[in-house]
Scaffold this motif. Structure first.
Motif, PDB file in Angstrom:
ATOM      1  N   ASP A 369       0.897  -1.243   0.034  1.00  0.00           N
ATOM      2  CA  ASP A 369       0.053   0.123  -0.036  1.00  0.00           C
ATOM      3  C   ASP A 369       0.847   1.130   0.018  1.00  0.00           C
ATOM      4  O   ASP A 369       0.486   2.225  -0.706  1.00  0.00           O
ATOM      5  CB  ASP A 369      -0.953   0.177   1.182  1.00  0.00           C
ATOM      6  CG  ASP A 369      -2.108  -0.997   0.973  1.00  0.00           C
ATOM      7  OD1 ASP A 369      -2.353  -1.385  -0.328  1.00  0.00           O
ATOM      8  OD2 ASP A 369      -2.849  -1.449   2.075  1.00  0.00           O
ATOM      9  N   PRO A 370       1.949   1.336   0.666  1.00  0.00           N
ATOM     10  CA  PRO A 370       2.524   2.581   0.916  1.00  0.00           C
ATOM     11  C   PRO A 370       3.281   2.931  -0.607  1.00  0.00           C
ATOM     12  O   PRO A 370       3.219   4.053  -1.044  1.00  0.00           O
ATOM     13  CB  PRO A 370       4.084   2.567   1.593  1.00  0.00           C
ATOM     14  CG  PRO A 370       3.230   1.526   2.762  1.00  0.00           C
ATOM     15  CD  PRO A 370       2.573   0.274   1.863  1.00  0.00           C
ATOM     16  N   ASN A 374       1.337   6.028  -1.763  1.00  0.00           N
ATOM     17  CA  ASN A 374       2.203   7.149  -1.220  1.00  0.00           C
ATOM     18  C   ASN A 374       3.351   7.659  -2.136  1.00  0.00           C
ATOM     19  O   ASN A 374       3.864   8.802  -2.010  1.00  0.00           O
ATOM     20  CB  ASN A 374       2.920   6.835   0.068  1.00  0.00           C
ATOM     21  CG  ASN A 374       1.960   6.522   1.419  1.00  0.00           C
ATOM     22  OD1 ASN A 374       0.767   6.761   1.064  1.00  0.00           O
ATOM     23  ND2 ASN A 374       2.545   6.066   2.340  1.00  0.00           N
ATOM     24  N   LYS A 454       9.794   9.319  10.039  1.00  0.00           N
ATOM     25  CA  LYS A 454       8.259   9.664   9.801  1.00  0.00           C
ATOM     26  C   LYS A 454       7.710  10.064  10.832  1.00  0.00           C
ATOM     27  O   LYS A 454       6.804  11.196  10.897  1.00  0.00           O
ATOM     28  CB  LYS A 454       7.937   8.078   9.710  1.00  0.00           C
ATOM     29  CG  LYS A 454       6.335   8.028   9.442  1.00  0.00           C
ATOM     30  CD  LYS A 454       5.858   6.548   9.374  1.00  0.00           C
ATOM     31  CE  LYS A 454       4.364   6.353   9.502  1.00  0.00           C
ATOM     32  NZ  LYS A 454       3.916   5.011   9.352  1.00  0.00           N
ATOM     33  N   HIS A 473      10.965   0.797  -0.462  1.00  0.00           N
ATOM     34  CA  HIS A 473       9.799   0.307   0.471  1.00  0.00           C
ATOM     35  C   HIS A 473       9.583   0.789   1.924  1.00  0.00           C
ATOM     36  O   HIS A 473       8.398   1.640   2.053  1.00  0.00           O
ATOM     37  CB  HIS A 473       9.653  -1.257   0.674  1.00  0.00           C
ATOM     38  CG  HIS A 473       9.367  -1.685  -0.803  1.00  0.00           C
ATOM     39  ND1 HIS A 473       8.147  -1.878  -1.214  1.00  0.00           N
ATOM     40  CD2 HIS A 473      10.317  -2.394  -1.738  1.00  0.00           C
ATOM     41  CE1 HIS A 473       8.402  -2.613  -2.612  1.00  0.00           C
ATOM     42  NE2 HIS A 473       9.691  -2.798  -2.566  1.00  0.00           N
ATOM     43  N   GLU A 474      10.762   0.964   2.577  1.00  0.00           N
ATOM     44  CA  GLU A 474      10.662   1.673   3.883  1.00  0.00           C
ATOM     45  C   GLU A 474      10.368   3.070   3.745  1.00  0.00           C
ATOM     46  O   GLU A 474       9.613   3.657   4.459  1.00  0.00           O
ATOM     47  CB  GLU A 474      11.795   1.270   4.572  1.00  0.00           C
ATOM     48  CG  GLU A 474      12.020  -0.046   5.096  1.00  0.00           C
ATOM     49  CD  GLU A 474      12.721  -0.921   4.092  1.00  0.00           C
ATOM     50  OE1 GLU A 474      12.809  -0.650   2.698  1.00  0.00           O
ATOM     51  OE2 GLU A 474      13.323  -2.180   4.505  1.00  0.00           O
ATOM     52  N   SER A 476       8.877   4.749   1.406  1.00  0.00           N
ATOM     53  CA  SER A 476       7.531   5.119   1.101  1.00  0.00           C
ATOM     54  C   SER A 476       6.564   5.273   2.190  1.00  0.00           C
ATOM     55  O   SER A 476       5.613   5.810   2.078  1.00  0.00           O
ATOM     56  CB  SER A 476       7.015   4.141   0.080  1.00  0.00           C
ATOM     57  OG  SER A 476       6.844   2.822   0.754  1.00  0.00           O
ATOM     58  N   ASP A 477       6.737   4.799   3.325  1.00  0.00           N
ATOM     59  CA  ASP A 477       6.102   4.594   4.348  1.00  0.00           C
ATOM     60  C   ASP A 477       6.078   6.109   5.170  1.00  0.00           C
ATOM     61  O   ASP A 477       4.926   6.300   5.850  1.00  0.00           O
ATOM     62  CB  ASP A 477       6.230   3.638   5.267  1.00  0.00           C
ATOM     63  CG  ASP A 477       5.117   3.483   6.412  1.00  0.00           C
ATOM     64  OD1 ASP A 477       3.822   3.255   5.949  1.00  0.00           O
ATOM     65  OD2 ASP A 477       5.483   3.058   7.593  1.00  0.00           O
ATOM     66  N   THR A 480       2.622  10.395   2.399  1.00  0.00           N
ATOM     67  CA  THR A 480       1.132  10.050   2.582  1.00  0.00           C
ATOM     68  C   THR A 480       0.495  10.275   1.162  1.00  0.00           C
ATOM     69  O   THR A 480       1.085  11.112   0.261  1.00  0.00           O
ATOM     70  CB  THR A 480       0.548  10.991   3.374  1.00  0.00           C
ATOM     71  OG1 THR A 480       0.634  12.433   2.956  1.00  0.00           O
ATOM     72  CG2 THR A 480       1.178  10.782   4.934  1.00  0.00           C
TER      73      THR A 480
END
Length: 708
Positions: A369-370, A374, A454, A473-474, A476-477, A480
């Motif tokens: 999802d991120p 995002n 974050k 991937h990290e 992207s979290d 938003t």
């Protein structure tokens, strides 16, 4: 889309040695008598086999082995050999009087699919402000309330977000290029079409338009004409398919136009033939799964009723293939005749594509999802709230990119330099200065630092001009859907990177990745050892860090690059930097900045010469290639994207509002930026391969038989 050998892309001219034939060709544009003379005298048209006998030499030569496609078509329309995504939408290109009405009716009424054409805007639905499915009671069918047939309607469908809505099971259009603008790399169109022999199509169209007073193209002059008069008149249709595909609507058709038309059909269209309607419909059904879960007997019976009766069908006299009228129509549609012969060839070749889709269904690709929500797609409208993210991979020239923007451009960076001293303990996010450069007091390189970034609201702060990250991937979290990241990267030939990495690790005693075993090794020993890095790029993008790499891992990596990333290549470093400038509105017209950049480029070029790949044995390089086989495939795909994104980036830069660029603060800045954009003309890109080539490579590397 990768490109294959271009030797078969074009048809060739008539007898090169016969100058009389050349002189006769020049008369074609000015007199219909020359058409008849050409057919009977030169033998350019073979009545018996209904084809042109073209030999090498007389038509203009293709200027480049690479056939570029418009950016929207290249990026927004899926190659037919690519795995389909859940968000892809079938797009039917309707060529008039080629059986398209029958195809539409079958899927509307037999399959009960929701269509987007022009039917859904009846009864005032063209004034609707939101998309919806409307039912037409007298038709017992469902339509989206848009018009995808006419240009104004297509613009409205794009504005309302037809592709993103997922409401249409099939989109119908006659305008291939205009409709490609409504799709995106995340919501692609997948084209299919039905084709008819060009002369039979033109004859059918003539007789139809004699009586079709309700059609916008109706011309009362046709009502009193014979087919012979029509063939001699300026009203006759000429090379419709080539003109529509090449966007050359009025000019003289060139061999390049034919080559572009062929390339679009080869890569982007599942072709069907009107004279093989049953097989064509079977292929469409199998390829798209239109009737999955439905009663085969009921669907088949309904389809046969339409195939037998036809839709919008009308009877008309036949025309002898040996008649003068047929010959005149054939020469006025000479380019479509060449294209149709190619379509028949594709129809035979694509049987394997459909069979492979049935026998080896591909799992639909999905991202966490991120990444999906995002990270902005590359063609999403820019927002000032978005933040550029440079995906940094060791030994890919990333340090030079950081220097170009932090040192030369004085941009504020977020990486791990901002937590020097005790700034890693700061409770509020802020800009600090390190050696005269500006950094955010966060660490976006390491997992624990990303969590802190974050927590402090890095994405929402708007303080960072560029975020540097190695864990895509990290990172992207931390973003938003309201504050998205926009990804760009540099990719290097994996073998060259492996060589560079080896020599770096021999000397880099300060690096956490340093291993004392490297110090005494030769490259040959390293290539044969377990210490060599294996498929770093694919593993990082697919999140498969340890297991055996699968084809789906490679496809996921490719899809992230295609949808989410502006791709640069280390071997085209300066051009790549210019593209990043264009994509993000970085100011690059200051002479001092340019001088600083050139110094940075020079340092990298000097570093690359320290350990040239060519100095090492083929056996050693082959071992490195084998250990990085998946990254080699991804690298070839990155070369393709580098080419495909060239025109797209220029278009986006010229059509993005000033307010979307953080550093273009005045209209004068924007004007100067656009002038620089127009001055920058990137060189041509490397040759491309087909996706089928990739799949063959995959099975070859795995030691298995190619499933195709």
């Amino acid at each position: 889309m990768f490109r294959s050998n271009m030797n078969d892309r074009v048809e060739r001219g008539v007898n090169k040695q016969d100058e009389k034939h050349k002189r006769m060709l020049k008369l074609i544009a000015t007199t219909s008598l020359a058409f008849v003379a050409l057919c009977s005298f030169s033998g350019i048209f073979d009545n018996e086999n209904q084809r042109f006998l073209l030999e090498e030499g007389d038509l203009p030569q293709v200027t480049d082995a690479h056939i570029p496609l418009p950016a929207a078509l290249e990026l927004n329309m899926a190659d037919i050999t690519e795995p389909r995504n859940d968000d892809d939408i079938p797009l039917f290109w309707h060529v008039a009087k080629s059986g398209g009405s029958t195809v539409k009716d079958m899927y509307e009424f037999c399959s009960q699919l929701v269509m987007a054409s022009d039917v859904g805007v009846r009864d005032g639905h063209d004034q609707d402000e939101t998309l919806a499915i409307v039912e037409i009671p007298e038709l017992s069918a469902r339509y989206v309330n848009v018009d995808t047939i006419h240009p104004d309607g297509i613009a409205r469908a794009k504005r309302l977000g037809l592709a993103q809505s997922g409401l249409a099971d099939i989109v119908i259009t006659s305008h291939v290029h205009e409709i490609s603008e409504i799709f995106t790399p995340s919501n692609r169109g997948v084209m299919f079409s039905l084709f008819r022999h060009p002369i039979q199509r033109v004859i059918s169209l003539f007789y139809y338009l004699q009586t079709a007073t309700w059609e916008p193209t109706y011309n009362p002059e046709l009502a009193s004409m014979t087919i012979e008069q029509y063939a001699d008149s300026p009203l006759v249709e000429s090379n419709l398919m080539v003109r529509m595909l090449s966007q050359n609507e009025e000019g003289k058709i060139t061999q390049d136009d034919i080559a572009v038309a062929k390339e679009i059909l080869r890569t982007k269209v599942l072709v069907g033939l009107m004279d093989q309607m049953d097989e064509s419909i079977r292929r469409f059904d199998a390829f798209f799964g239109f009737n999955e879960g439905k009663s085969f007997a009921d669907i088949s019976h309904c389809q046969q009723e339409f195939i037998g009766g036809g839709s919008n069908k009308h009877a008309h006299p036949a025309l002898e293939h040996t008649s003068d009228a047929w010959n005149k129509l054939a020469i006025k549609n000479w380019a479509d005749m060449i294209l149709y012969e190619y379509i028949v060839q594709l129809f035979n070749e694509q049987k394997g594509v459909v069979q492979a889709r049935q026998e080896h269904p591909v799992t639909h690709l999905s991202f966490p999802d991120p990444i999906t929500h995002n990270m902005a797609d590359i063609n999403e409208p820019k927002s000032e709230a978005d933040t550029p993210i440079f995906w940094f991979t060791s030994r890919f020239g990333g340090a030079v990119v950081e220097e170009v923007y932090a040192k030369c451009g004085q941009y504020t960076m977020a990486d791990d330099d901002g937590v020097q001293g005790k700034h890693g303990q700061d409770e509020e996010i802020d800009i600090i200065h390190v050696d005269g450069l500006k950094y955010i007091n966060v660490d976006t390189i390491h997992p624990e630092g990303i969590l802190r970034a974050k927590h402090l609201g890095l994405a929402q702060s708007g303080l960072a001009d560029i975020v540097i990250a190695s864990r895509i991937h990290e990172i992207s979290d931390i973003f938003t859907p309201e504050n998205k990241g926009r990804m760009f990267t540099l990719i290097q030939n994996p073998v060259e990177r492996a060589v560079d990495m080896f020599y770096f690790l021999k000397e880099a005693t300060w690096s956490p990745a340093h291993n004392t075993e490297h110090e005494s090794m030769t490259l040959e020993e390293y290539a044969a050892s377990d210490l060599v890095e294996s498929n770093h790029l694919v593993r990082a993008l697919s999140q498969n860090m340890e297991s055996k790499i699968t084809q789906e891992d490679i496809e996921v990596a490719m899809e992230i690059l295609r949808r989410k990333c502006i791709v640069g290549l280390s071997e085209h470093l300066e051009e790549s930097i210019r593209r990043f400038d264009i994509a993000f509105g970085f100011i690059f017209f200051d002479p001092d900045i340019e001088q600083c950049r050139q110094s940075s480029f020079g340092q990298l070029y000097e570093q690359q010469q320290r350990h040239p790949v060519a100095e090492h044995s083929d056996d050693t390089l082959e071992k490195l290639k084998e250990k990085n086989w998946a990254d080699m495939m991804l690298y070839e795909y990155a070369q393709h994207l580098f080419d495909a994104q060239r025109d797209f980036l220029h278009f986006m830069a010229q059509n993005t509002p000033l307010t979307s660029f953080r550093k273009l603060n005045t209209p004068d800045d924007h004007a100067r930026f656009l002038r620089k954009v127009m001055e920058f003309a990137p060189p041509s890109a490397p040759r491309k391969l087909t996706r089928a080539d990739h799949q063959r490579s995959f099975w070859s590397y795995q030691g298995q038989v190619n499933p195709e």
